[in-house]
Design a protein around this motif. Structure first.
Motif, PDB file in Angstrom:
ATOM      1  N   ARG A 122       0.842  -1.199   0.000  1.00 39.63           N
ATOM      2  CA  ARG A 122       0.000   0.000   0.000  1.00 39.63           C
ATOM      3  C   ARG A 122       0.875   1.247   0.000  1.00 39.63           C
ATOM      4  NH1 ARG A 122      -5.264   0.421   2.340  1.00 39.63           N
ATOM      5  NH2 ARG A 122      -5.826   2.581   2.610  1.00 39.63           N
ATOM      6  N   VAL A 123       0.493   2.251  -0.769  1.00 38.91           N
ATOM      7  CA  VAL A 123       1.168   3.545  -0.800  1.00 38.91           C
ATOM      8  C   VAL A 123       0.148   4.595  -0.371  1.00 38.91           C
ATOM      9  CG1 VAL A 123       2.387   5.239  -2.192  1.00 38.91           C
ATOM     10  CG2 VAL A 123       2.636   2.816  -2.707  1.00 38.91           C
ATOM     11  N   THR A 124       0.498   5.371   0.663  1.00 33.67           N
ATOM     12  CA  THR A 124      -0.370   6.441   1.121  1.00 33.67           C
ATOM     13  C   THR A 124       0.369   7.760   0.946  1.00 33.67           C
ATOM     14  OG1 THR A 124      -1.287   4.949   2.770  1.00 33.67           O
ATOM     15  CG2 THR A 124      -1.760   7.280   3.040  1.00 33.67           C
ATOM     16  N   VAL A 125      -0.205   8.644   0.138  1.00 33.03           N
ATOM     17  CA  VAL A 125       0.390   9.950  -0.132  1.00 33.03           C
ATOM     18  C   VAL A 125      -0.477  10.995   0.560  1.00 33.03           C
ATOM     19  CG1 VAL A 125       1.099  11.574  -1.909  1.00 33.03           C
ATOM     20  CG2 VAL A 125       1.212   9.131  -2.354  1.00 33.03           C
ATOM     21  N   SER A 126       0.075  11.665   1.570  1.00 31.97           N
ATOM     22  CA  SER A 126      -0.695  12.684   2.289  1.00 31.97           C
ATOM     23  C   SER A 126      -0.033  14.045   2.096  1.00 31.97           C
ATOM     24  CB  SER A 126      -0.799  12.329   3.770  1.00 31.97           C
ATOM     25  OG  SER A 126       0.465  12.210   4.344  1.00 31.97           O
ATOM     26  N   PHE A 127      -0.862  15.056   1.799  1.00 28.48           N
ATOM     27  CA  PHE A 127      -0.345  16.396   1.550  1.00 28.48           C
ATOM     28  C   PHE A 127      -1.439  17.425   1.790  1.00 28.48           C
ATOM     29  CE2 PHE A 127      -2.007  14.743  -2.381  1.00 28.48           C
ATOM     30  CZ  PHE A 127      -2.744  15.796  -2.908  1.00 28.48           C
ATOM     31  N   ASN A 128      -1.027  18.650   2.064  1.00 33.14           N
ATOM     32  CA  ASN A 128      -1.921  19.790   2.169  1.00 33.14           C
ATOM     33  C   ASN A 128      -1.878  20.520   0.833  1.00 33.14           C
ATOM     34  OD1 ASN A 128      -3.361  22.073   2.801  1.00 33.14           O
ATOM     35  ND2 ASN A 128      -2.013  22.747   4.442  1.00 33.14           N
TER      36      ASN A 128
END
Length: 151
Positions: free
Chosen positions: A33-39
């Motif tokens: 799984r790849v989780t990309v979190s950003f504002n």
């Protein structure tokens, strides 16, 4: 007296060519799984969003169709990050559960280089003999050898 030549013989092809070169060697076989979190309102989120686009391209998805790429849009001041959850074989090899990249001051090229350095190296190796294709003539030759051995 002559001056020695130092430097490149020609100019590089630029940042786009360097990103394309890194994209050719990205391999997600070791990732579950790849989780990309950003504002999205943060000025440093551009490279993280570009990495998300590259990771969801069809060519990279083909390396591991079971890998889930999930974007998380944040509304707080947390730095952008990418989390790679590893499969069991990669966990044993690296002794890590997941790998995190904090992406605040990194470019897209640097993120891809880190991905190739830490993620693609964990991918399980394929056997060349197991994936080789047999032609009709080689199948016929092997079946005729089996018939000769039986007699």
């Amino acid at each position: 007296m002559s001056i020695y030549y130092s430097g490149a013989l020609r100019r590089s092809n630029g940042i786009v060519a360097a990103i394309a070169k890194q994209l050719k060697s990205v391999n997600l076989k070791a990732v579950k799984r790849v989780t990309v979190s950003f504002n999205p309102f943060n000025e440093n989120a551009k490279s993280t969003r570009e990495l998300l686009v590259h990771l969801t391209s069809p060519k990279i998805i083909k390396t591991n169709p079971n890998c889930i790429v999930k974007p998380e849009v944040l509304c707080n001041l947390q730095p952008a990050e990418v989390r790679f959850s590893l499969i069991d074989a990669a966990k044993e090899q690296s002794k890590l559960k997941e790998i995190r990249f904090v992406c605040d001051n990194l470019t897209t090229l640097e993120l891809l280089q880190l991905c190739n350095k830490h993620i693609s190296t964990l991918a399980p190796k394929e056997d060349a003999a197991a994936t080789s294709l047999q032609t009709k003539s080689s199948k016929a030759a092997s079946s005729s050898r089996k018939a000769v051995k039986r007699k």
